[in-house]
Design a protein around this motif. Sequence first.
Motif, PDB file in Angstrom:
ATOM      1  N   ARG A   7      18.838  -8.562 -11.060  1.00  0.00           N
ATOM      2  CA  ARG A   7      18.124  -7.813 -10.026  1.00  0.00           C
ATOM      3  C   ARG A   7      17.246  -6.738 -10.646  1.00  0.00           C
ATOM      4  NH1 ARG A   7      21.971  -5.662  -5.482  1.00  0.00           N
ATOM      5  NH2 ARG A   7      22.298  -7.939  -5.401  1.00  0.00           N
ATOM      6  N   LEU A   8      17.763  -6.046 -11.670  1.00  0.00           N
ATOM      7  CA  LEU A   8      16.969  -5.026 -12.353  1.00  0.00           C
ATOM      8  C   LEU A   8      15.760  -5.638 -13.039  1.00  0.00           C
ATOM      9  CD1 LEU A   8      16.596  -2.104 -13.286  1.00  0.00           C
ATOM     10  CD2 LEU A   8      18.104  -2.608 -15.226  1.00  0.00           C
ATOM     11  N   SER A   9      15.933  -6.788 -13.660  1.00  0.00           N
ATOM     12  CA  SER A   9      14.815  -7.469 -14.318  1.00  0.00           C
ATOM     13  C   SER A   9      13.746  -7.854 -13.305  1.00  0.00           C
ATOM     14  CB  SER A   9      15.315  -8.717 -15.050  1.00  0.00           C
ATOM     15  OG  SER A   9      16.255  -8.378 -16.046  1.00  0.00           O
ATOM     16  N   LEU A  10      14.181  -8.348 -12.133  1.00  0.00           N
ATOM     17  CA  LEU A  10      13.227  -8.715 -11.085  1.00  0.00           C
ATOM     18  C   LEU A  10      12.446  -7.497 -10.608  1.00  0.00           C
ATOM     19  CD1 LEU A  10      12.077 -10.830  -9.151  1.00  0.00           C
ATOM     20  CD2 LEU A  10      13.978 -10.319  -7.593  1.00  0.00           C
ATOM     21  N   ILE A  11      13.145  -6.373 -10.432  1.00  0.00           N
ATOM     22  CA  ILE A  11      12.477  -5.151  -9.974  1.00  0.00           C
ATOM     23  C   ILE A  11      11.458  -4.672 -11.012  1.00  0.00           C
ATOM     24  CG2 ILE A  11      12.834  -2.714  -9.435  1.00  0.00           C
ATOM     25  CD1 ILE A  11      15.522  -3.487  -8.209  1.00  0.00           C
ATOM     26  N   LEU A  12      11.850  -4.700 -12.284  1.00  0.00           N
ATOM     27  CA  LEU A  12      10.944  -4.244 -13.342  1.00  0.00           C
ATOM     28  C   LEU A  12       9.720  -5.153 -13.454  1.00  0.00           C
ATOM     29  CD1 LEU A  12      13.507  -3.279 -16.150  1.00  0.00           C
ATOM     30  CD2 LEU A  12      12.201  -1.738 -14.658  1.00  0.00           C
ATOM     31  N   LEU A  13       9.918  -6.450 -13.212  1.00  0.00           N
ATOM     32  CA  LEU A  13       8.792  -7.378 -13.294  1.00  0.00           C
ATOM     33  C   LEU A  13       7.867  -7.259 -12.086  1.00  0.00           C
ATOM     34  CD1 LEU A  13      10.564 -10.596 -14.670  1.00  0.00           C
ATOM     35  CD2 LEU A  13       8.919  -9.160 -15.881  1.00  0.00           C
ATOM     36  N   MET A  14       8.439  -7.053 -10.909  1.00  0.00           N
ATOM     37  CA  MET A  14       7.648  -7.061  -9.682  1.00  0.00           C
ATOM     38  C   MET A  14       6.992  -5.719  -9.384  1.00  0.00           C
ATOM     39  SD  MET A  14       7.626 -10.063  -8.481  1.00  0.00           S
ATOM     40  CE  MET A  14       6.945  -9.709  -6.862  1.00  0.00           C
ATOM     41  N   THR A  15       7.556  -4.618  -9.900  1.00  0.00           N
ATOM     42  CA  THR A  15       7.010  -3.293  -9.579  1.00  0.00           C
ATOM     43  C   THR A  15       5.544  -3.137  -9.972  1.00  0.00           C
ATOM     44  OG1 THR A  15       9.188  -2.251  -9.706  1.00  0.00           O
ATOM     45  CG2 THR A  15       7.270  -0.820  -9.964  1.00  0.00           C
ATOM     46  N   GLY A  22      -0.624  -3.073  -3.835  1.00  0.00           N
ATOM     47  CA  GLY A  22      -0.637  -2.017  -2.827  1.00  0.00           C
ATOM     48  C   GLY A  22      -1.720  -0.979  -3.036  1.00  0.00           C
ATOM     49  N   LEU A  23      -1.869  -0.498  -4.279  1.00  0.00           N
ATOM     50  CA  LEU A  23      -2.789   0.604  -4.556  1.00  0.00           C
ATOM     51  C   LEU A  23      -4.233   0.160  -4.699  1.00  0.00           C
ATOM     52  CD1 LEU A  23      -0.662   2.681  -7.107  1.00  0.00           C
ATOM     53  CD2 LEU A  23      -0.943   3.067  -4.639  1.00  0.00           C
ATOM     54  N   LEU A  24      -4.460  -1.038  -5.218  1.00  0.00           N
ATOM     55  CA  LEU A  24      -5.827  -1.473  -5.506  1.00  0.00           C
ATOM     56  C   LEU A  24      -6.386  -2.481  -4.503  1.00  0.00           C
ATOM     57  CD1 LEU A  24      -5.651  -1.866  -9.400  1.00  0.00           C
ATOM     58  CD2 LEU A  24      -6.402   0.096  -8.047  1.00  0.00           C
ATOM     59  N   GLN A  29      -8.399  -1.616   1.360  1.00  0.00           N
ATOM     60  CA  GLN A  29      -8.842  -2.380   2.514  1.00  0.00           C
ATOM     61  C   GLN A  29      -8.509  -1.663   3.818  1.00  0.00           C
ATOM     62  OE1 GLN A  29     -10.761  -4.994   2.571  1.00  0.00           O
ATOM     63  NE2 GLN A  29     -10.835  -5.122   0.355  1.00  0.00           N
ATOM     64  N   LEU A  30      -7.330  -1.054   3.879  1.00  0.00           N
ATOM     65  CA  LEU A  30      -6.982  -0.277   5.065  1.00  0.00           C
ATOM     66  C   LEU A  30      -7.923   0.917   5.232  1.00  0.00           C
ATOM     67  CD1 LEU A  30      -3.067  -0.265   4.861  1.00  0.00           C
ATOM     68  CD2 LEU A  30      -4.520  -1.610   6.396  1.00  0.00           C
ATOM     69  N   GLY A  31      -8.270   1.549   4.112  1.00  0.00           N
ATOM     70  CA  GLY A  31      -9.198   2.666   4.166  1.00  0.00           C
ATOM     71  C   GLY A  31     -10.583   2.242   4.631  1.00  0.00           C
ATOM     72  N   ILE A  32     -11.054   1.107   4.128  1.00  0.00           N
ATOM     73  CA  ILE A  32     -12.359   0.590   4.555  1.00  0.00           C
ATOM     74  C   ILE A  32     -12.339   0.236   6.037  1.00  0.00           C
ATOM     75  CG2 ILE A  32     -13.925  -1.382   4.318  1.00  0.00           C
ATOM     76  CD1 ILE A  32     -14.284   0.647   2.150  1.00  0.00           C
ATOM     77  N   GLY A  33     -11.233  -0.385   6.480  1.00  0.00           N
ATOM     78  CA  GLY A  33     -11.116  -0.709   7.897  1.00  0.00           C
ATOM     79  C   GLY A  33     -11.121   0.533   8.770  1.00  0.00           C
ATOM     80  N   TYR A  34     -10.462   1.590   8.301  1.00  0.00           N
ATOM     81  CA  TYR A  34     -10.436   2.854   9.041  1.00  0.00           C
ATOM     82  C   TYR A  34     -11.839   3.459   9.142  1.00  0.00           C
ATOM     83  CZ  TYR A  34      -9.623   7.849   9.830  1.00  0.00           C
ATOM     84  OH  TYR A  34      -9.675   9.136  10.301  1.00  0.00           O
ATOM     85  N   VAL A  35     -12.558   3.484   8.026  1.00  0.00           N
ATOM     86  CA  VAL A  35     -13.908   4.066   8.023  1.00  0.00           C
ATOM     87  C   VAL A  35     -14.847   3.255   8.915  1.00  0.00           C
ATOM     88  CG1 VAL A  35     -15.910   4.586   6.571  1.00  0.00           C
ATOM     89  CG2 VAL A  35     -13.613   5.083   5.740  1.00  0.00           C
ATOM     90  N   SER A  36     -14.667   1.917   8.940  1.00  0.00           N
ATOM     91  CA  SER A  36     -15.559   1.073   9.744  1.00  0.00           C
ATOM     92  C   SER A  36     -15.429   1.335  11.234  1.00  0.00           C
ATOM     93  CB  SER A  36     -15.277  -0.400   9.453  1.00  0.00           C
ATOM     94  OG  SER A  36     -14.015  -0.786   9.984  1.00  0.00           O
ATOM     95  N   LEU A  37     -14.312   1.898  11.662  1.00  0.00           N
ATOM     96  CA  LEU A  37     -14.095   2.179  13.091  1.00  0.00           C
ATOM     97  C   LEU A  37     -14.572   3.564  13.498  1.00  0.00           C
ATOM     98  CD1 LEU A  37     -10.528   0.634  13.522  1.00  0.00           C
ATOM     99  CD2 LEU A  37     -12.711  -0.364  14.221  1.00  0.00           C
ATOM    100  N   ARG A  38     -15.060   4.363  12.539  1.00  0.00           N
ATOM    101  CA  ARG A  38     -15.536   5.698  12.866  1.00  0.00           C
ATOM    102  C   ARG A  38     -16.961   5.644  13.407  1.00  0.00           C
ATOM    103  NH1 ARG A  38     -14.479   9.917   8.104  1.00  0.00           N
ATOM    104  NH2 ARG A  38     -16.213   8.693   7.249  1.00  0.00           N
TER     105      ARG A  38
END
Length: 288
Positions: A7-15, A22-24, A29-38
Amino acid sequence: MGRDAGRLSLILLMTPFLLWIGLLIILPQLGIGYVSLREKISYDEFSFGLKNYVDFISEPVYRNTLFRTAWMSILVTILALIVGFPVAYYIAKIARQKSRAALFLMCLIPLWVSDLVRAYGWIVLLRETGVISSALVDLGIINQPVEMLYNDATVVMGLVYTVVLFMIVPLTSTLQGMDDALLEAGYNLGGSRFTVFRRIIVPYAMPGIVSGCIITFMLTAGSYLTPVLLGGKNSSWFTEQIYNQFITRYNWEAGATFGVTLLVFTSFVVWLGLKLTGQSLATTVAKD
């Protein structure tokens, strides 16, 4: 103990992967979608609604540019498939086992060069004072230099060269898994080369074909440097419209709207292609 270690190996590989997704990808995309509705009311004052999308739909120039980009991207994808399939088949089924790795590596070498350098390479070759035009003049084939840049044919050619490698890779991977006994059985049963190709090779390679087409289509529709540098003012590529809204006009709301529209439209085209071919992402991109 072993279960906890796994389980630890899976977490270290998937993180790192989850952080990258999530970050890139997801958060931007969520930020762009938010700005497009302004909707801009006055300086630094906004409300929310669909006015930006209504404005996009009501403007024929933007709609036509999007449809043109989609059509050109489909054309580039088809040409990349036509060019890449024979190369992938030769590497996977005809070339000797010892030379397959070298041939595959040769196909990947152009990826070591950035898109900008590759685009300027085409400019050096095709401009009015470039290598090809000068050579034709020296050989007496033409009387004066010819400008070969800034047209649709040049843009398509440059894009095919850029994305064909992404067509070859999944095709080669898929065709390598095909048992040669299938081809022998087809010929033994009296099938011609065309029949074997149509009834055996193409159905078996369909997951690779679809995944390659998805990758090349999305890369082509989202390309910016190649259409702008090779097409010039005549490129009319949708990503250029996005760039102009963000950078030139500093209209982030319109630029975000264009970006979301391009993502949704290209995703729809991919979904439609999957439906027409009877494939799914589970059997193409996510195939084991």
